[in-house]
Design a protein around this motif. Structure first.
Motif, PDB file in Angstrom:
ATOM      1  N   ILE A 387       0.826  -1.215   0.000  1.00 14.31           N
ATOM      2  CA  ILE A 387       0.000   0.000   0.000  1.00 14.31           C
ATOM      3  C   ILE A 387       0.858   1.263   0.000  1.00 14.31           C
ATOM      4  O   ILE A 387       0.570   2.230  -0.698  1.00 14.31           O
ATOM      5  N   VAL A 388       1.906   1.262   0.809  1.00 15.08           N
ATOM      6  CA  VAL A 388       2.730   2.467   0.956  1.00 15.08           C
ATOM      7  C   VAL A 388       3.318   2.873  -0.394  1.00 15.08           C
ATOM      8  O   VAL A 388       3.531   4.053  -0.658  1.00 15.08           O
ATOM      9  N   ARG A 389       3.540   1.890  -1.278  1.00 18.04           N
ATOM     10  CA  ARG A 389       4.077   2.194  -2.614  1.00 18.04           C
ATOM     11  C   ARG A 389       2.988   2.692  -3.575  1.00 18.04           C
ATOM     12  O   ARG A 389       3.282   3.024  -4.713  1.00 18.04           O
ATOM     13  N   GLN A 390       1.714   2.686  -3.097  1.00 20.38           N
ATOM     14  CA  GLN A 390       0.597   3.151  -3.936  1.00 20.38           C
ATOM     15  C   GLN A 390       0.337   4.646  -3.768  1.00 20.38           C
ATOM     16  O   GLN A 390      -0.648   5.168  -4.284  1.00 20.38           O
ATOM     17  N   ASP A 391       1.193   5.321  -2.992  1.00 20.81           N
ATOM     18  CA  ASP A 391       1.105   6.767  -2.770  1.00 20.81           C
ATOM     19  C   ASP A 391      -0.258   7.216  -2.214  1.00 20.81           C
ATOM     20  O   ASP A 391      -0.912   8.081  -2.781  1.00 20.81           O
ATOM     21  N   PRO A 392      -0.698   6.620  -1.078  1.00 22.40           N
ATOM     22  CA  PRO A 392      -1.971   7.077  -0.485  1.00 22.40           C
ATOM     23  C   PRO A 392      -1.749   8.283   0.429  1.00 22.40           C
ATOM     24  O   PRO A 392      -0.630   8.548   0.870  1.00 22.40           O
ATOM     25  N   ASP A 393      -2.821   9.009   0.717  1.00 18.76           N
ATOM     26  CA  ASP A 393      -2.777  10.083   1.727  1.00 18.76           C
ATOM     27  C   ASP A 393      -3.291   9.539   3.060  1.00 18.76           C
ATOM     28  O   ASP A 393      -2.814   9.912   4.122  1.00 18.76           O
ATOM     29  N   ILE A 394      -4.319   8.666   2.978  1.00 19.75           N
ATOM     30  CA  ILE A 394      -4.957   8.130   4.181  1.00 19.75           C
ATOM     31  C   ILE A 394      -5.003   6.609   4.066  1.00 19.75           C
ATOM     32  O   ILE A 394      -5.363   6.066   3.009  1.00 19.75           O
ATOM     33  N   ILE A 395      -4.633   5.931   5.162  1.00 17.85           N
ATOM     34  CA  ILE A 395      -4.658   4.465   5.183  1.00 17.85           C
ATOM     35  C   ILE A 395      -5.566   4.032   6.331  1.00 17.85           C
ATOM     36  O   ILE A 395      -5.476   4.565   7.432  1.00 17.85           O
ATOM     37  N   MET A 396      -6.455   3.078   6.059  1.00 11.25           N
ATOM     38  CA  MET A 396      -7.264   2.506   7.144  1.00 11.25           C
ATOM     39  C   MET A 396      -6.925   1.027   7.259  1.00 11.25           C
ATOM     40  O   MET A 396      -6.966   0.296   6.267  1.00 11.25           O
ATOM     41  N   ILE A 397      -6.542   0.602   8.474  1.00  9.19           N
ATOM     42  CA  ILE A 397      -6.196  -0.798   8.726  1.00  9.19           C
ATOM     43  C   ILE A 397      -7.297  -1.394   9.600  1.00  9.19           C
ATOM     44  O   ILE A 397      -7.626  -0.840  10.646  1.00  9.19           O
ATOM     45  N   GLY A 398      -7.863  -2.515   9.148  1.00  7.06           N
ATOM     46  CA  GLY A 398      -8.963  -3.140   9.888  1.00  7.06           C
ATOM     47  C   GLY A 398      -8.659  -3.338  11.358  1.00  7.06           C
ATOM     48  O   GLY A 398      -9.474  -3.035  12.216  1.00  7.06           O
ATOM     49  N   GLU A 399      -7.460  -3.834  11.667  1.00  5.99           N
ATOM     50  CA  GLU A 399      -7.111  -4.051  13.074  1.00  5.99           C
ATOM     51  C   GLU A 399      -5.599  -4.153  13.230  1.00  5.99           C
ATOM     52  O   GLU A 399      -4.936  -4.783  12.408  1.00  5.99           O
ATOM     53  N   MET A 400      -5.060  -3.506  14.267  1.00  4.37           N
ATOM     54  CA  MET A 400      -3.638  -3.671  14.603  1.00  4.37           C
ATOM     55  C   MET A 400      -3.537  -4.877  15.529  1.00  4.37           C
ATOM     56  O   MET A 400      -3.682  -4.740  16.739  1.00  4.37           O
ATOM     57  N   ARG A 401      -3.319  -6.054  14.941  1.00 10.10           N
ATOM     58  CA  ARG A 401      -3.399  -7.251  15.770  1.00 10.10           C
ATOM     59  C   ARG A 401      -2.033  -7.854  16.090  1.00 10.10           C
ATOM     60  O   ARG A 401      -1.951  -8.825  16.820  1.00 10.10           O
ATOM     61  N   ASP A 402      -0.942  -7.298  15.521  1.00  9.12           N
ATOM     62  CA  ASP A 402       0.384  -7.816  15.856  1.00  9.12           C
ATOM     63  C   ASP A 402       1.421  -6.705  15.725  1.00  9.12           C
ATOM     64  O   ASP A 402       1.143  -5.627  15.200  1.00  9.12           O
ATOM     65  N   LEU A 403       2.631  -6.998  16.198  1.00  6.04           N
ATOM     66  CA  LEU A 403       3.695  -5.994  16.226  1.00  6.04           C
ATOM     67  C   LEU A 403       4.087  -5.556  14.821  1.00  6.04           C
ATOM     68  O   LEU A 403       4.308  -4.369  14.568  1.00  6.04           O
ATOM     69  N   GLU A 404       4.150  -6.515  13.879  1.00 12.06           N
ATOM     70  CA  GLU A 404       4.581  -6.178  12.518  1.00 12.06           C
ATOM     71  C   GLU A 404       3.628  -5.171  11.874  1.00 12.06           C
ATOM     72  O   GLU A 404       4.054  -4.164  11.298  1.00 12.06           O
ATOM     73  N   THR A 405       2.302  -5.430  12.001  1.00 18.06           N
ATOM     74  CA  THR A 405       1.300  -4.504  11.447  1.00 18.06           C
ATOM     75  C   THR A 405       1.421  -3.130  12.119  1.00 18.06           C
ATOM     76  O   THR A 405       1.390  -2.093  11.450  1.00 18.06           O
ATOM     77  N   SER A 406       1.567  -3.131  13.451  1.00 23.73           N
ATOM     78  CA  SER A 406       1.670  -1.867  14.198  1.00 23.73           C
ATOM     79  C   SER A 406       2.899  -1.071  13.759  1.00 23.73           C
ATOM     80  O   SER A 406       2.836   0.158  13.607  1.00 23.73           O
ATOM     81  N   ARG A 407       4.024  -1.775  13.546  1.00 21.54           N
ATOM     82  CA  ARG A 407       5.262  -1.095  13.147  1.00 21.54           C
ATOM     83  C   ARG A 407       5.112  -0.419  11.778  1.00 21.54           C
ATOM     84  O   ARG A 407       5.542   0.719  11.593  1.00 21.54           O
ATOM     85  N   ILE A 408       4.505  -1.140  10.821  1.00 22.80           N
ATOM     86  CA  ILE A 408       4.339  -0.571   9.472  1.00 22.80           C
ATOM     87  C   ILE A 408       3.393   0.629   9.547  1.00 22.80           C
ATOM     88  O   ILE A 408       3.604   1.647   8.882  1.00 22.80           O
ATOM     89  N   ALA A 409       2.320   0.514  10.387  1.00 24.67           N
ATOM     90  CA  ALA A 409       1.374   1.626  10.550  1.00 24.67           C
ATOM     91  C   ALA A 409       2.100   2.857  11.105  1.00 24.67           C
ATOM     92  O   ALA A 409       1.888   3.991  10.646  1.00 24.67           O
ATOM     93  N   ILE A 410       2.966   2.637  12.085  1.00 23.32           N
ATOM     94  CA  ILE A 410       3.703   3.749  12.701  1.00 23.32           C
ATOM     95  C   ILE A 410       4.674   4.373  11.696  1.00 23.32           C
ATOM     96  O   ILE A 410       4.791   5.598  11.605  1.00 23.32           O
TER      97      ILE A 410
END
Length: 571
Positions: A387-410
């Motif tokens: 997603i980050v390579r798709q040049d978005p302005d806003i990202i919505m993640i269904g759920e931060m359920r693990d450390l890897e997902t949380s790290r990429i979100a941060i």
């Protein structure tokens, strides 16, 4: 606007009812045009045709008839247990005309009718009995059940369908072809359709079909509370569950593993999206269907329960160009709906929004929505990297359920994106401690998280029948209500059953708390303060807890004290 309603020159009762349904948004213009064409070809009542075609629900039609014709709406549950003694009308007539006598007095007979604009049935009953007739509007299915209960053999609609199913249904459940044939027979199809139709009538969010040793149990979740309903007999368990699995395109031969599927169906004028989940249990497969009514989803903050002062601080955080906004709460607390409302607010032509969800519940025009598929390796973390390579302005993640997902979100928030997501925690302060427990570094948290919203869903009181009463001094003291109203009498409300709602509640709204990250809170996070300390500091900074928000809404007559206690930790 040259609509079908505008072309209706004759303003008879049927036309006025159709116009009322259009005005309420319960009927679409092109659906009405279709029904009028069919009526021109086949004749008959327009109201009956609209319900029969599934373009309008029975309840919506009954409410429109009641409003337009000025007649009372009567629910079957408010009718007497036995029919009036001195009224003798043929059973065949009652069934054909969808009418039922429900009472009598000195003034005459009280008649429940499904088509009040057609006066034939009321006149016929009046002539046959030689007495005056007083009419109330009822739902066609409820009248059919009532006629059967009063004058037939006491069978319900489900009982009538079951009677038409032969005894060969108990055959070998291991025979997949036999099950497939059985599930494709008209009575089983009608049975499953009836279960779904009743869920729509009851405004249920979920249907639970659970097999036990000697019975099949059907329960509906209405406004967050499970209610047991009439169930098919146990010998039809395999047939009913196979029918649902066929509709959801699941493998009916696989009974040892959980399966997920989807059914798109139109019921009573509503486009429904049913999410189906089956899991193997000791006595068969338990099936749960989540009903998503795409047309009635409300993505409006005021309707969701955001008060003015609350909404202004939430919008300030939502409009920040980057950072993380979290919504927390248990499953079924309305987190996803709140996030969709936020996305709808942000969805303009000059921003690109991408979401990663499991599953995609509602499709929103203009937003790129990605459905995760763990079975092929497309999980939250993998999807986010792309997603980050798709040049978005806003990202919505269904759920931060693990450390890897949380790290990429941060990382996304640090590189200038606005990230919206959910967490499963009990309160707003718990969101911070949960992320730290996952392993997210404190300095990353303080520099990215802008705000955390925690929420619960409470049942709303049905406003026209809610009973207002003066709170006793003990209740005022126990809940500390004086802090919200220092002077004057404090009133609370209790539910009162009505024809609209047996429980006295109608729909749900949110109670919430919103923690905005301040310098003081950031300092506490860096010191690894506990959840209690963070919440205390947030309250000192002006945060109102969910419990307090609930008490205020109970005093305003939106909900009750009992509901607030049911869903908050203070209970």
């Amino acid at each position: 606007m040259n609509t079908v309603a505008d072309k209706m020159v004759a303003e008879g009762p049927e036309e006025r009812i159709a116009t009322a349904l259009l005005a309420r948004g319960r009927l679409k213009d092109n659906d009405l045009a279709r029904a009028l064409r069919l009526q021109a070809e086949a004749g008959g009542s327009l109201s009956t045709l609209l319900v029969r075609l599934g373009l309008v629900s029975e309840r919506d039609m009954a409410e429109a008839c009641s409003e337009v014709l000025g007649l009372p709406l009567l629910s079957a549950r408010d009718c007497p247990d036995a029919p009036p003694e001195n009224v003798s009308v043929s059973l065949r007539f009652l069934k054909q005309q969808s009418v039922c006598p429900v009472g009598e007095d000195a003034a005459g007979i009280h008649l429940l009718v499904a088509d009040p604009q057609d006066g034939y049935a009321a006149e016929a009953v009046s002539l046959a009995t030689g007495r005056q007739v007083r009419v109330s509007v009822g739902l066609r299915s409820e009248i059919a059940d009532l006629v059967e209960r009063y004058y037939g053999q006491g069978r319900s609609a489900m009982g009538t369908i079951v009677e038409n199913i032969g005894d060969d249904t108990v055959g070998d459940e291991a025979d997949v072809e036999h099950l497939r044939d059985l599930a494709s027979e008209a009575p089983v199809i009608r049975l499953v359709n009836l279960v779904i139709q009743r869920a729509v009538e009851m405004r249920a969010s979920d249907i639970h079909i659970e097999p036990f040793e000697n019975r099949l149990k059907v329960r509906y979740r209405v406004d967050g509370v499970l209610e047991e309903a009439e169930s098919p007999p146990a010998n039809l368990t395999a047939a009913v569950i196979s029918r649902i699995k066929i509709m959801a395109k699941l493998n009916i031969a696989e009974r040892r593993l959980p399966q997920d599927g989807r059914i798109m169906v139109r019921v009573q004028g509503k486009e429904l999206d049913l999410r189906v989940s089956s899991v193997p249990t000791a006595h068969g497969e338990s099936v749960v269907m989540r009903l998503l009514d795409r047309e009635s989803v409300v993505l409006d903050f005021k309707a969701l329960g955001f008060t003015d002062d609350f909404l202004s601080s939430f919008m300030r955080v939502l409009e920040q160009p980057h950072g993380i906004l979290l919504v927390t709460g248990p499953t079924g607390s309305g987190k996803t709906t709140t996030l969709y409302a936020a996305l709808s607010q942000l969805n303009t032509s000059d921003v690109k929004i991408i979401t990663v969800e499991d599953p995609v519940e509602y499709q929103i025009e203009g937003i790129n929505q990605i459905q995760v598929k763990p079975q092929i390796g497309l999980d939250f973390a993998h999807a986010l990297r792309s997603i980050v390579r798709q040049d978005p302005d806003i990202i919505m993640i269904g759920e931060m359920r693990d450390l890897e997902t949380s790290r990429i979100a941060i990382q996304s928030a640090l590189t200038g994106h606005l990230v919206l997501s959910t967490l499963h925690t009990n309160n707003a302060a718990g969101g911070i401690t949960r992320l730290m427990d996952m392993g997210v570094e404190d300095y990353l948290l303080t520099s990215t998280v802008n705000g955390i919203l925690a929420q619960r869903l409470v049942r709303r009181l049905e406003p026209t029948h809610a009973e207002r009463y003066e709170a006793s001094p003990e209740v005022v003291a126990e809940f500390g209500l004086r802090r919200f109203k220092p002077e004057g009498t404090i009133h609370l409300y209790r539910p009162k059953p009505s024809s609209l709602s047996l429980t006295g509640y109608l729909g749900r709204g949110t109670i919430m708390e919103f923690l905005v990250m301040t310098d003081e809170l950031r300092r506490l996070v860096m010191q690894h303060a506990g959840m209690g300390e963070i919440e205390e500091a947030a309250r000192a900074g002006g945060m109102r807890t969910m419990y307090e928000d609930g008490l205020i809404k109970a005093m305003q007559g939106i909900t009750t004290i009992e509901e607030v206690l049911r869903v908050t930790q203070e209970a």
